[in-house]
Scaffold this motif. Structure first.
Motif, mmCIF file in Angstrom:
data_model
loop_
_atom_site.group_PDB
_atom_site.id
_atom_site.type_symbol
_atom_site.label_atom_id
_atom_site.label_comp_id
_atom_site.label_asym_id
_atom_site.label_seq_id
_atom_site.Cartn_x
_atom_site.Cartn_y
_atom_site.Cartn_z
ATOM 1 N N PRO A 1 0.805 -1.231 0.000
ATOM 2 C CA PRO A 1 0.000 0.000 0.000
ATOM 3 C C PRO A 1 0.838 1.281 0.000
ATOM 4 O O PRO A 1 0.409 2.303 -0.537
ATOM 5 C CB PRO A 1 -0.830 -0.117 1.278
ATOM 6 N N PHE A 2 2.048 1.222 0.559
ATOM 7 C CA PHE A 2 2.905 2.410 0.563
ATOM 8 C C PHE A 2 3.353 2.774 -0.845
ATOM 9 O O PHE A 2 3.581 3.946 -1.147
ATOM 10 C CB PHE A 2 4.130 2.206 1.462
ATOM 11 N N VAL A 3 3.494 1.787 -1.715
ATOM 12 C CA VAL A 3 3.901 2.051 -3.099
ATOM 13 C C VAL A 3 2.922 3.020 -3.743
ATOM 14 O O VAL A 3 3.325 4.015 -4.345
ATOM 15 C CB VAL A 3 3.991 0.734 -3.903
ATOM 16 N N ALA B 1 1.847 10.402 -5.020
ATOM 17 C CA ALA B 1 2.394 11.709 -4.636
ATOM 18 C C ALA B 1 3.477 12.178 -5.613
ATOM 19 O O ALA B 1 4.080 13.228 -5.413
ATOM 20 C CB ALA B 1 2.954 11.638 -3.220
ATOM 21 N N GLY B 2 3.725 11.386 -6.658
ATOM 22 C CA GLY B 2 4.668 11.805 -7.696
ATOM 23 C C GLY B 2 6.076 11.262 -7.540
ATOM 24 O O GLY B 2 6.977 11.668 -8.273
#
Length: 104
Positions: free
Chosen positions: A5-7, A13-14
Motif C-alpha cells: 500500500p505504501f507504493v 504523490a509523484g
C-alpha cells in the motif's frame, strides 16, 4: 506484501518507487541476514545501478520498515546520495532483536 500500500501512496504523490526484497527474505537469495550491515551495502549497489541507468531524478529518500528501517538508517550514514530516511518500527536494541530472533 504488507508494504505494497505504501507504493501507491508514494507513487500517487509523484515519487518514483523501487521495491527491494532484502537478502534472506521472500524469494531473495541468501540465508543469512546481518540486521542491516550487508543489506546497507546491497542498497548502495542498487542505488549505483539506478544512477548508472539514469533513473534517479531529484532527491533520494529511503523508506524502511522493521529491519528495513535499520538498513535505511545504516545506508544513509555511509551513502551521501541518500537525502532522507523514513524509518518505521525499527528496533531499538540490536542485542534484544537478535535475542528475539534466535528464540525462533
Amino acid at each position: 506484501p504488507y508494504l505494497l500500500p505504501f507504493v501507491g501512496v508514494f507513487a500517487d504523490a509523484g515519487y518514483r518507487v523501487v521495491l527491494l526484497e532484502q537478502r534472506g527474505h521472500g524469494d531473495s537469495t541468501g540465508k543469512a541476514i546481518s540486521y542491516g550491515v550487508w543489506e546497507a551495502l546491497d542498497l548502495s549497489e542498487v542505488i549505483d545501478d539506478l544512477d548508472r541507468r539514469g533513473l534517479i531524478a531529484g532527491d533520494l529518500a529511503v523508506f524502511g520498515h522493521s529491519m528495513g528501517a535499520a538498513v535505511a538508517i545504516q545506508a544513509a550514514a555511509v551513502d551521501p546520495r541518500i537525502d532522507a530516511v523514513i524509518a518505521v518500527s525499527g528496533f531499538a536494541s540490536l542485542h534484544e532483536e537478535v535475542k528475539d530472533f534466535a528464540s525462533w
